[in-house]
Design an enzyme around this catalytic site. Structure first.
Site, PDB file in Angstrom:
ATOM      1  N   ASP B  17      11.468  78.719  47.432  1.00  0.00           N
ATOM      2  CA  ASP B  17      12.417  79.815  47.592  1.00  0.00           C
ATOM      3  C   ASP B  17      13.165  79.692  48.924  1.00  0.00           C
ATOM      4  O   ASP B  17      12.540  79.578  49.967  1.00  0.00           O
ATOM      5  CB  ASP B  17      11.615  81.134  47.552  1.00  0.00           C
ATOM      6  CG  ASP B  17      12.475  82.351  47.318  1.00  0.00           C
ATOM      7  OD1 ASP B  17      13.670  82.316  47.653  1.00  0.00           O
ATOM      8  OD2 ASP B  17      11.933  83.349  46.813  1.00  0.00           O
ATOM      9  N   HIS B  19      15.717  81.922  50.001  1.00  0.00           N
ATOM     10  CA  HIS B  19      16.364  83.165  50.443  1.00  0.00           C
ATOM     11  C   HIS B  19      15.911  83.527  51.853  1.00  0.00           C
ATOM     12  O   HIS B  19      14.796  83.974  52.067  1.00  0.00           O
ATOM     13  CB  HIS B  19      16.051  84.306  49.465  1.00  0.00           C
ATOM     14  CG  HIS B  19      16.696  84.111  48.127  1.00  0.00           C
ATOM     15  ND1 HIS B  19      16.051  83.478  47.092  1.00  0.00           N
ATOM     16  CD2 HIS B  19      17.924  84.453  47.658  1.00  0.00           C
ATOM     17  CE1 HIS B  19      16.853  83.441  46.036  1.00  0.00           C
ATOM     18  NE2 HIS B  19      18.007  84.024  46.349  1.00  0.00           N
TER      19      HIS B  19
HETATM   20  C1  B12 Z   1      22.264  85.419  48.827  1.00  0.00           C
HETATM   21  C2  B12 Z   1      21.481  85.093  47.583  1.00  0.00           C
HETATM   22  C3  B12 Z   1      21.232  83.772  47.296  1.00  0.00           C
HETATM   23  C4  B12 Z   1      21.606  82.662  48.241  1.00  0.00           C
HETATM   24  C5  B12 Z   1      20.554  82.596  49.347  1.00  0.00           C
HETATM   25  C6  B12 Z   1      21.104  82.067  50.659  1.00  0.00           C
HETATM   26  C7  B12 Z   1      20.028  82.003  51.691  1.00  0.00           C
HETATM   27  N1  B12 Z   1      19.715  80.809  52.162  1.00  0.00           N
HETATM   28  O1  B12 Z   1      19.471  83.015  52.101  1.00  0.00           O
HETATM   29  C8  B12 Z   1      21.591  81.441  47.289  1.00  0.00           C
HETATM   30  C9  B12 Z   1      22.977  81.241  46.720  1.00  0.00           C
HETATM   31  C10 B12 Z   1      21.110  80.113  47.893  1.00  0.00           C
HETATM   32  C11 B12 Z   1      20.694  81.940  46.182  1.00  0.00           C
HETATM   33  C12 B12 Z   1      20.084  81.112  45.284  1.00  0.00           C
HETATM   34  C13 B12 Z   1      19.344  81.558  44.201  1.00  0.00           C
HETATM   35  N2  B12 Z   1      19.159  82.828  43.824  1.00  0.00           N
HETATM   36 CO1  B12 Z   1      19.700  84.314  44.892  1.00  0.00          CO
HETATM   37  N3  B12 Z   1      20.375  85.869  45.615  1.00  0.00           N
HETATM   38  C14 B12 Z   1      21.043  86.123  46.707  1.00  0.00           C
HETATM   39  C15 B12 Z   1      21.340  87.639  46.804  1.00  0.00           C
HETATM   40  C16 B12 Z   1      22.766  87.858  46.347  1.00  0.00           C
HETATM   41  C17 B12 Z   1      21.140  88.262  48.156  1.00  0.00           C
HETATM   42  C18 B12 Z   1      19.805  87.938  48.842  1.00  0.00           C
HETATM   43  C19 B12 Z   1      19.799  88.552  50.204  1.00  0.00           C
HETATM   44  O2  B12 Z   1      20.013  87.853  51.183  1.00  0.00           O
HETATM   45  N4  B12 Z   1      19.579  89.859  50.296  1.00  0.00           N
HETATM   46  C20 B12 Z   1      19.564  90.630  51.508  1.00  0.00           C
HETATM   47  C21 B12 Z   1      18.151  90.708  52.077  1.00  0.00           C
HETATM   48  C22 B12 Z   1      18.152  91.528  53.349  1.00  0.00           C
HETATM   49  O3  B12 Z   1      17.303  91.294  51.123  1.00  0.00           O
HETATM   50  P1  B12 Z   1      16.045  90.620  50.474  1.00  0.00           P
HETATM   51  O4  B12 Z   1      16.166  89.141  50.532  1.00  0.00           O
HETATM   52  O5  B12 Z   1      15.804  91.213  49.161  1.00  0.00           O
HETATM   53  O6  B12 Z   1      14.823  91.027  51.447  1.00  0.00           O
HETATM   54  C23 B12 Z   1      14.508  92.387  51.675  1.00  0.00           C
HETATM   55  C24 B12 Z   1      13.554  92.984  50.657  1.00  0.00           C
HETATM   56  O7  B12 Z   1      13.411  92.204  49.482  1.00  0.00           O
HETATM   57  C25 B12 Z   1      12.288  93.158  51.363  1.00  0.00           C
HETATM   58  N5  B12 Z   1      11.233  92.146  51.303  1.00  0.00           N
HETATM   59  C26 B12 Z   1      11.324  90.817  51.378  1.00  0.00           C
HETATM   60  N6  B12 Z   1      10.111  90.253  51.448  1.00  0.00           N
HETATM   61  C27 B12 Z   1       9.218  91.233  51.420  1.00  0.00           C
HETATM   62  C28 B12 Z   1       7.827  91.214  51.504  1.00  0.00           C
HETATM   63  C29 B12 Z   1       7.132  92.422  51.460  1.00  0.00           C
HETATM   64  C30 B12 Z   1       5.644  92.395  51.521  1.00  0.00           C
HETATM   65  C31 B12 Z   1       7.839  93.641  51.338  1.00  0.00           C
HETATM   66  C32 B12 Z   1       7.107  94.930  51.238  1.00  0.00           C
HETATM   67  C33 B12 Z   1       9.231  93.643  51.287  1.00  0.00           C
HETATM   68  C34 B12 Z   1       9.902  92.446  51.342  1.00  0.00           C
HETATM   69  O8  B12 Z   1      12.637  93.288  52.699  1.00  0.00           O
HETATM   70  C35 B12 Z   1      13.756  92.467  52.970  1.00  0.00           C
HETATM   71  C36 B12 Z   1      14.540  93.068  54.099  1.00  0.00           C
HETATM   72  O9  B12 Z   1      15.033  94.310  53.781  1.00  0.00           O
HETATM   73  C37 B12 Z   1      20.321  88.219  45.778  1.00  0.00           C
HETATM   74  C38 B12 Z   1      20.747  89.504  45.084  1.00  0.00           C
HETATM   75  C39 B12 Z   1      20.501  90.687  45.943  1.00  0.00           C
HETATM   76  N7  B12 Z   1      21.487  91.484  46.092  1.00  0.00           N
HETATM   77  O10 B12 Z   1      19.393  90.871  46.484  1.00  0.00           O
HETATM   78  C40 B12 Z   1      20.127  87.048  44.808  1.00  0.00           C
HETATM   79  C41 B12 Z   1      18.833  86.920  44.065  1.00  0.00           C
HETATM   80  C42 B12 Z   1      17.651  87.141  45.016  1.00  0.00           C
HETATM   81  N8  B12 Z   1      18.847  85.509  43.680  1.00  0.00           N
HETATM   82  C43 B12 Z   1      18.370  85.318  42.486  1.00  0.00           C
HETATM   83  C44 B12 Z   1      18.275  84.045  41.877  1.00  0.00           C
HETATM   84  C45 B12 Z   1      17.794  84.028  40.446  1.00  0.00           C
HETATM   85  C46 B12 Z   1      18.627  82.882  42.557  1.00  0.00           C
HETATM   86  C47 B12 Z   1      18.501  81.453  42.018  1.00  0.00           C
HETATM   87  C48 B12 Z   1      17.199  81.182  41.304  1.00  0.00           C
HETATM   88  C49 B12 Z   1      19.601  81.084  41.039  1.00  0.00           C
HETATM   89  C50 B12 Z   1      20.878  81.750  41.290  1.00  0.00           C
HETATM   90  N9  B12 Z   1      21.142  82.753  40.533  1.00  0.00           N
HETATM   91  O11 B12 Z   1      21.638  81.295  42.112  1.00  0.00           O
HETATM   92  C51 B12 Z   1      18.652  80.615  43.274  1.00  0.00           C
HETATM   93  C52 B12 Z   1      17.286  80.242  43.834  1.00  0.00           C
HETATM   94  C53 B12 Z   1      17.338  79.298  45.017  1.00  0.00           C
HETATM   95  C54 B12 Z   1      16.022  79.092  45.656  1.00  0.00           C
HETATM   96  N10 B12 Z   1      15.460  77.922  45.523  1.00  0.00           N
HETATM   97  O12 B12 Z   1      15.512  79.953  46.294  1.00  0.00           O
HETATM   98  C55 B12 Z   1      17.932  86.593  41.820  1.00  0.00           C
HETATM   99  C56 B12 Z   1      16.414  86.745  41.752  1.00  0.00           C
HETATM  100  C57 B12 Z   1      16.009  87.330  40.429  1.00  0.00           C
HETATM  101  C58 B12 Z   1      14.632  87.820  40.354  1.00  0.00           C
HETATM  102  N11 B12 Z   1      13.754  87.603  41.307  1.00  0.00           N
HETATM  103  O13 B12 Z   1      14.332  88.469  39.388  1.00  0.00           O
HETATM  104  C59 B12 Z   1      18.663  87.661  42.691  1.00  0.00           C
HETATM  105  C60 B12 Z   1      17.918  88.994  42.804  1.00  0.00           C
HETATM  106  C61 B12 Z   1      20.046  87.902  42.018  1.00  0.00           C
HETATM  107  C62 B12 Z   1      19.933  88.494  40.655  1.00  0.00           C
HETATM  108  N12 B12 Z   1      19.995  89.778  40.522  1.00  0.00           N
HETATM  109  O14 B12 Z   1      19.794  87.738  39.719  1.00  0.00           O
HETATM  110  N13 B12 Z   1      20.597  83.284  46.177  1.00  0.00           N
END
Ligand code: B12
Lengths: 463, 141
Positions: B17, B19
């Site tokens: 992963d 992200h």
């Molecule tokens: C940007 C992004 C990408 C970028 C990442 C760039 C990078 N290097 O960071 C790229 C384009 C590379 C990418 C690729 C992929 N992505 Co993407 N991506 C996103 C996106 C749009 C935003 C992620 C982000 O940065 N969010 C902002 C941060 C602040 O939030 P966060 O990561 O969720 O973390 C917060 C919380 O989750 C939480 N949290 C995190 N960890 C933990 C742990 C604990 C214990 C707790 C309590 C809370 C917690 O706290 C964090 C801070 O607030 C999301 C959609 C979304 N809006 O979330 C999809 C998303 C995560 N991606 C998804 C997918 C499927 C993929 C890919 C598999 C295929 C694709 N569709 O492109 C690939 C996988 C690549 C890989 N090997 O990892 C899906 C995941 C689906 C799922 N899990 O059911 C999402 C949700 C989009 C969707 N709705 O389909 N992605």
């Protein structure tokens, strides 16, 4: 004229180099067998006589020396997790010019203690735990070491929370407390420990190894030979304020028993989609392959490269190659001396030694297919951009194949994951001056650098 | 003992992963909240969490998984911790730990069965996370 004498008490030869620091030239070099068993001065005087025959009588202004005689600086280390603090302990020791003869992780056992006693290290390096982290392991290991007779100094350079307690446990031993080699996860702080290692070498080991008799002649610094070479390489790479260096480099020294590799390069990931794994490695990194050497460790080369490959590179049948390998392992001072089979075999052996040792030194890049496509995971140093390779060691100097052998330090499509230099100049240390220039660099860095740039012979460039 | 008033967390994004954004936010939020944080970044293997937790004598391992493969990646982590002498170390997981719309109770139960102390649903804020960690680690305030 301002002549300075530089001495390298090697395991086999005592090498002397006379330098005029005013004219910035090497006046002469000579060597004679090291005589550590009787009086180290016998060998030294022999070498000096040969030198004088070349240079005439000289009144030396200063005399500096390094040594790898009597087994060099032999260290045993113990850390906690193999890839973390144990690795940090190893990097620290090698970078200080030591030979790591034993490397332990986790809790020491009674069997380990027996082995350690048999290894008779010159210094023991006890580490483990980041600051504020695990104390259990290092305290256990201190208690275990405390049961051994106090025969060797122990450097404590682990979790600072446990340092004092370790020192108390080991109160009957000569102990030295240093800052943690890995104070935080993924952060190395090995210089203080390396300084301590060099100081102990100077204070105790020089005497214990029968080198003190020669110290009457010496003015200053007596350091382990690899440490001198490391300093020379760092100077050659970085340069001084006055004189520019040659930039990032890789140096290989293929010996009879071991092969040393040095790299002066940052080596951290360049691409955006590259993730780095493992502890970051120091800019000036040294590794020693104890199983890779042209004679005593000839079997290790064969094991690493395979007899089939060596035979085919040498143009010999496998049986004949095998026969000659056995012969050389039993006749360790045999040099090819014009014999065409041995020349060909030594070419193959040296090439495989260089290839194996540099591949182990350099980092690797793994490609992983993630859901998004290709991602790169790098561990260790990326040396692909390095443009300078320096080679030394008998088997590379006394052959016409130097450049061909040295090219094996480079990137090869057969091992695409290995991050070795892609295109590089090859420089040859024909006169064996690297250690001497390392010694000189402590006082005359500009002179040492200019002499190296003049003396190292440059072979062609390949793109 | 010095240095040890702070609770130590090992954090990282598991598996293949990449992200990275959430991980950076959590690192800052946890540090700000007074934790000592060992951040392993993205693409972290189970072995890396364990090695870091051993050296740093961590109080908890906080696993993030965003790309939907969390369940697969987390399997066996508890057993490996036991094997490595990290008996009973709190394991928590969050992010988008599974694919699609599943009932989170079911998801949570599966992660409990895998030996995780807590599993958090998508969208859990850093504040909620910190609160939960404080409770789990019996910290006052
Ligand atoms: C940007 C992004 C990408 C970028 C990442 C760039 C990078 N290097 O960071 C790229 C384009 C590379 C990418 C690729 C992929 N992505 Co993407 N991506 C996103 C996106 C749009 C935003 C992620 C982000 O940065 N969010 C902002 C941060 C602040 O939030 P966060 O990561 O969720 O973390 C917060 C919380 O989750 C939480 N949290 C995190 N960890 C933990 C742990 C604990 C214990 C707790 C309590 C809370 C917690 O706290 C964090 C801070 O607030 C999301 C959609 C979304 N809006 O979330 C999809 C998303 C995560 N991606 C998804 C997918 C499927 C993929 C890919 C598999 C295929 C694709 N569709 O492109 C690939 C996988 C690549 C890989 N090997 O990892 C899906 C995941 C689906 C799922 N899990 O059911 C999402 C949700 C989009 C969707 N709705 O389909 N992605």
């Amino acid at each position: 004229m301002k002549p300075i004498l530089l001495i390298d008490f090697g395991s086999t030869y005592t090498k002397v180099t006379a330098v005029d620091v005013e004219a910035e030239v090497i006046l002469g070099t000579a060597q004679s067998f090291t005589t550590i068993q009787t009086d180290i001065n016998d060998g030294l005087n022999g070498a000096l006589k040969l030198l004088e025959a070349k240079t005439g009588h000289l009144q030396y202004e200063k005399c500096y020396a390094c040594s790898s005689a009597a087994g060099g600086l032999r260290m045993v280390t113990s850390g906690l997790v193999p890839e973390l603090t144990s690795e940090a302990a190893k990097l620290a020791s090698l970078g200080a010019g030591a030979k790591v003869v034993g490397l332990y992780s986790f809790q020491l056992t009674e069997d380990d203690l027996q082995n350690i006693q048999a290894l008779k290290p010159d210094i023991f390096l006890l580490v483990g735990g980041t600051d504020g982290g695990n104390t259990e392991c290092i305290l256990h290991n201190a208690r275990m070491l405390a049961t051994l007779p106090p025969k060797f100094p122990i450097i404590i350079a682990g979790n600072r929370t446990a340092a004092r307690e370790c020192a108390r446990i080991l109160k009957d031993h000569p102990v030295h407390v240093c800052p943690n080699v890995m104070p935080k996860f993924g952060v190395l702080n090995i210089e203080p420990t390396q300084q301590k290692i060099r100081q102990i070498f100077l204070d105790r080991i020089v005497q214990a190894k029968g080198l003190s008799k020669a110290t009457a002649l010496l003015d200053d610094i007596l350091m382990p030979t690899p440490s001198a070479v490391l300093q020379a390489m760092e100077l050659l790479s970085k340069g001084t304020e006055e004189e520019s260096g040659i930039g990032d480099l890789v140096a290989v020294d293929v010996g009879g028993a071991t092969t040393d590799v040095y790299s002066m390069a940052d080596g951290m990931p360049q691409g955006m989609n590259t993730v780095y794994k493992g502890i970051p490695e120091p800019f000036a990194k040294r590794t020693v392959e104890g199983d890779i050497g042209m004679r005593y460790s000839i079997r290790g080369i064969v094991e690493a490269a395979g007899i089939r490959r060596i035979a085919s590179m040498a143009g010999l049948s496998e049986d004949r190659a095998e026969e000659l390998v056995t012969y050389l392992s039993q006749n360790t001072d045999r040099v090819p001396d014009g014999d065409s089979e041995l020349t060909a075999l030594d070419y193959a052996l040296a090439s495989c030694a260089v290839e194996t040792a540099v591949a182990r030194h350099a980092g690797t890049m793994e490609e992983t297919y993630t859901l998004m496509g290709l991602t790169y995971v790098q561990s260790g140093k990326n040396l692909t951009h390095v443009k300078q390779i320096i080679v030394t060691g008998g088997s590379l100097i006394h052959t016409e194949n130097t450049e061909k052998i040295a090219r094996h330090a480079q990137y090869s499509p057969a091992q695409p994951a290995s991050l070795r230099p892609k295109a590089a100049d090859v420089w040859v240390d024909r006169t064996y001056i690297l250690a001497a220039m390392g010694l000189l660099s402590a006082h005359y860095p500009n002179v040492a650098l200019r002499i190296m740039k003049k003396e190292l012979e440059k072979h062609g460039y390949s793109e | 003992m010095e240095n040890r008033e702070k609770k130590v967390l090992v954090i990282g994004v598991i598996g293949a992963d990449v992200h990275a954004v959430g991980n950076k936010i959590l690192y800052h939020a946890f540090t700000e909240a007074g934790f000592e944080v060992v951040n392993l970044g993205v693409m972290v293997s189970q072995e890396e969490y364990i090695a870091a937790a051993i050296e740093s004598n961590a109080d908890a391992i906080v696993v993030s998984s965003l790309y939907g493969q969390g369940e697969l990646d987390c399997r066996g982590l508890r057993e490996k911790c036991d094997e490595a002498g990290l008996k009973g170390i709190p394991l928590v997981v969050g992010g988008n730990i599974v694919i699609g719309k599943q009932k989170f109770e079911d998801v949570e139960k599966r992660f409990h069965d895998m030996g995780f102390d807590r599993a958090f649903p998508p969208g859990t804020s850093p504040e909620t996370t910190i609160e939960a960690l404080r409770e789990l680690l019996h910290m006052e305030g």
